[in-house]
Scaffold this motif. Structure first.
Motif, PDB file in Angstrom:
ATOM      1  N   UNK A 103       0.855  -1.184   0.000  1.00 15.39           N
ATOM      2  CA  UNK A 103       0.000   0.000   0.000  1.00 15.39           C
ATOM      3  C   UNK A 103       0.895   1.239   0.000  1.00 15.39           C
ATOM      4  N   UNK A 104       0.417   2.285  -0.663  1.00 13.85           N
ATOM      5  CA  UNK A 104       1.211   3.508  -0.791  1.00 13.85           C
ATOM      6  C   UNK A 104       0.288   4.677  -1.075  1.00 13.85           C
ATOM      7  N   UNK A 105       0.846   5.883  -1.076  1.00 15.27           N
ATOM      8  CA  UNK A 105       0.090   7.072  -1.480  1.00 15.27           C
ATOM      9  C   UNK A 105       0.147   7.161  -3.007  1.00 15.27           C
ATOM     10  N   UNK A 106      -0.179   8.313  -3.547  1.00 15.80           N
ATOM     11  CA  UNK A 106      -0.125   8.483  -5.006  1.00 15.80           C
ATOM     12  C   UNK A 106       1.310   8.440  -5.530  1.00 15.80           C
ATOM     13  N   UNK A 107       2.281   8.623  -4.649  1.00 18.72           N
ATOM     14  CA  UNK A 107       3.694   8.536  -5.033  1.00 18.72           C
ATOM     15  C   UNK A 107       4.099   7.058  -5.088  1.00 18.72           C
ATOM     16  N   UNK A 108       4.520   6.545  -6.245  1.00 17.61           N
ATOM     17  CA  UNK A 108       4.872   5.123  -6.349  1.00 17.61           C
ATOM     18  C   UNK A 108       5.988   4.689  -5.404  1.00 17.61           C
ATOM     19  N   UNK A 109       6.800   5.639  -4.937  1.00 19.36           N
ATOM     20  CA  UNK A 109       7.915   5.319  -4.050  1.00 19.36           C
ATOM     21  C   UNK A 109       7.617   5.662  -2.591  1.00 19.36           C
ATOM     22  N   UNK A 110       6.355   5.484  -2.181  1.00 14.96           N
ATOM     23  CA  UNK A 110       5.957   5.859  -0.827  1.00 14.96           C
ATOM     24  C   UNK A 110       5.516   4.676   0.035  1.00 14.96           C
ATOM     25  N   UNK A 111       5.686   3.450  -0.440  1.00 15.90           N
ATOM     26  CA  UNK A 111       5.321   2.292   0.383  1.00 15.90           C
ATOM     27  C   UNK A 111       6.221   2.257   1.608  1.00 15.90           C
ATOM     28  N   UNK A 112       5.654   1.798   2.730  1.00 14.51           N
ATOM     29  CA  UNK A 112       6.435   1.754   3.960  1.00 14.51           C
ATOM     30  C   UNK A 112       6.144   0.458   4.709  1.00 14.51           C
ATOM     31  N   UNK A 113       5.080   0.426   5.496  1.00 15.15           N
ATOM     32  CA  UNK A 113       4.763  -0.773   6.277  1.00 15.15           C
ATOM     33  C   UNK A 113       3.416  -1.378   5.910  1.00 15.15           C
ATOM     34  N   UNK A 114       2.545  -0.596   5.285  1.00 15.13           N
ATOM     35  CA  UNK A 114       1.197  -1.073   4.987  1.00 15.13           C
ATOM     36  C   UNK A 114       1.180  -1.988   3.764  1.00 15.13           C
ATOM     37  N   UNK A 115       0.263  -2.943   3.815  1.00 18.44           N
ATOM     38  CA  UNK A 115       0.095  -3.870   2.693  1.00 18.44           C
ATOM     39  C   UNK A 115      -1.358  -4.316   2.623  1.00 18.44           C
ATOM     40  N   UNK A 116      -1.691  -4.927   1.511  1.00 18.09           N
ATOM     41  CA  UNK A 116      -3.047  -5.468   1.352  1.00 18.09           C
ATOM     42  C   UNK A 116      -2.948  -6.868   0.768  1.00 18.09           C
ATOM     43  N   UNK A 117      -3.980  -7.653   1.057  1.00 19.35           N
ATOM     44  CA  UNK A 117      -4.110  -9.003   0.515  1.00 19.35           C
ATOM     45  C   UNK A 117      -5.336  -8.999  -0.381  1.00 19.35           C
ATOM     46  N   UNK A 118      -5.150  -9.414  -1.619  1.00 19.85           N
ATOM     47  CA  UNK A 118      -6.244  -9.409  -2.591  1.00 19.85           C
ATOM     48  C   UNK A 118      -7.222 -10.565  -2.335  1.00 19.85           C
ATOM     49  N   UNK A 119      -8.528 -10.230  -2.263  1.00 23.40           N
ATOM     50  CA  UNK A 119      -9.571 -11.240  -2.127  1.00 23.40           C
ATOM     51  C   UNK A 119      -9.844 -11.944  -3.456  1.00 23.40           C
ATOM     52  N   UNK A 120      -9.551 -11.255  -4.558  1.00 24.49           N
ATOM     53  CA  UNK A 120      -9.790 -11.817  -5.893  1.00 24.49           C
ATOM     54  C   UNK A 120      -8.712 -11.283  -6.824  1.00 24.49           C
ATOM     55  N   UNK A 121      -8.722 -11.735  -8.071  1.00 26.31           N
ATOM     56  CA  UNK A 121      -7.794 -11.201  -9.063  1.00 26.31           C
ATOM     57  C   UNK A 121      -8.160  -9.737  -9.315  1.00 26.31           C
ATOM     58  N   UNK A 122      -7.204  -8.852  -9.101  1.00 25.62           N
ATOM     59  CA  UNK A 122      -7.410  -7.410  -9.292  1.00 25.62           C
ATOM     60  C   UNK A 122      -6.415  -6.901 -10.332  1.00 25.62           C
ATOM     61  N   UNK A 123      -6.618  -7.340 -11.564  1.00 26.78           N
ATOM     62  CA  UNK A 123      -5.669  -7.036 -12.632  1.00 26.78           C
ATOM     63  C   UNK A 123      -5.509  -5.542 -12.907  1.00 26.78           C
ATOM     64  N   UNK A 124      -6.503  -4.732 -12.546  1.00 26.94           N
ATOM     65  CA  UNK A 124      -6.388  -3.283 -12.783  1.00 26.94           C
ATOM     66  C   UNK A 124      -5.266  -2.662 -11.943  1.00 26.94           C
ATOM     67  N   UNK A 125      -4.766  -3.391 -10.938  1.00 32.37           N
ATOM     68  CA  UNK A 125      -3.655  -2.911 -10.115  1.00 32.37           C
ATOM     69  C   UNK A 125      -2.289  -3.300 -10.677  1.00 32.37           C
ATOM     70  N   UNK A 126      -2.277  -4.187 -11.670  1.00 34.51           N
ATOM     71  CA  UNK A 126      -1.006  -4.694 -12.204  1.00 34.51           C
ATOM     72  C   UNK A 126      -0.100  -3.557 -12.671  1.00 34.51           C
ATOM     73  N   UNK A 127       1.168  -3.631 -12.275  1.00 29.95           N
ATOM     74  CA  UNK A 127       2.151  -2.645 -12.689  1.00 29.95           C
ATOM     75  C   UNK A 127       2.062  -1.317 -11.960  1.00 29.95           C
ATOM     76  N   UNK A 128       1.130  -1.205 -10.998  1.00 31.21           N
ATOM     77  CA  UNK A 128       0.960   0.056 -10.267  1.00 31.21           C
ATOM     78  C   UNK A 128       1.318  -0.050  -8.785  1.00 31.21           C
TER      79      UNK A 128
END
Length: 166
Positions: A103-128
């Motif tokens: 998980x991150x803000x709008x800045x792609x280089x802002x991930x820190x400690x937060x994360x998410x687990x996908x309940x289903x295939x979420x292909x719209x997130x691929x590469x982002x």
């Protein structure tokens, strides 16, 4: 119980309904993998709530600053750890059911400690968003996490450990 091939890169996450076994992808996202192991070894994830859980999408957690059980849960989702943000480690891996995304803000280089687990295939997130792990056992416990943004009575990670240390 899952067959753990690499205990140093496997996370054991204890939830109210049982243990979720997560295989980290050190070869794909070494910085994110190392951060999760570092925070797990510090006990930083223990007691952190799932602050954003959207049915049919994902369960987000990992705000070690504001998401601790008993803390200011209204702020959960806005904080991180005291460590520097991580650079994006995008790959060709899809955001498939059971994968971990940073998980991150709008800045792609802002991930820190937060994360998410996908309940289903979420292909719209691929590469982002950086994919750096996948649930290899216990997905039924992830599926049972209480929904809400935030949930009225959020579930929490009771304990998070590196399998090599368990």
């Amino acid at each position: 119980m899952a067959d753990i091939k690499d205990p140093e890169n496997t996370i054991l996450m204890e939830l109210k309904d049982g243990t979720v076994t997560i295989e980290l992808m050190a070869d794909v996202a070494p910085e994110h993998t190392n951060r999760m192991k570092e925070l797990a070894r510090e006990g930083a994830y223990d007691g952190v709530v799932f602050h954003r859980v959207i049915d049919g999408f994902m369960a987000q957690t990992g705000d070690v600053q504001h998401g601790k059980d008993g803390g200011n849960l209204r702020m959960a989702g806005t904080g991180g750890s005291d460590k520097p943000d991580l650079p994006a480690e995008f790959s060709k891996l899809p955001h498939a059911r059971g994968t971990l995304g940073a998980a991150r803000s709008s800045n792609p280089n802002s991930a820190n400690s937060q994360f998410f687990i996908n309940f289903k295939d979420n292909d719209f997130l691929n590469g982002q968003y950086t994919v750096y792990g996948r649930v290899i056992d216990g997905m039924e416990h992830v599926d049972a996490i209480t929904r809400g943004e935030p949930p009225a009575n959020p579930d929490k990670m009771i304990s998070v450990k590196v399998a090599a240390d368990a």
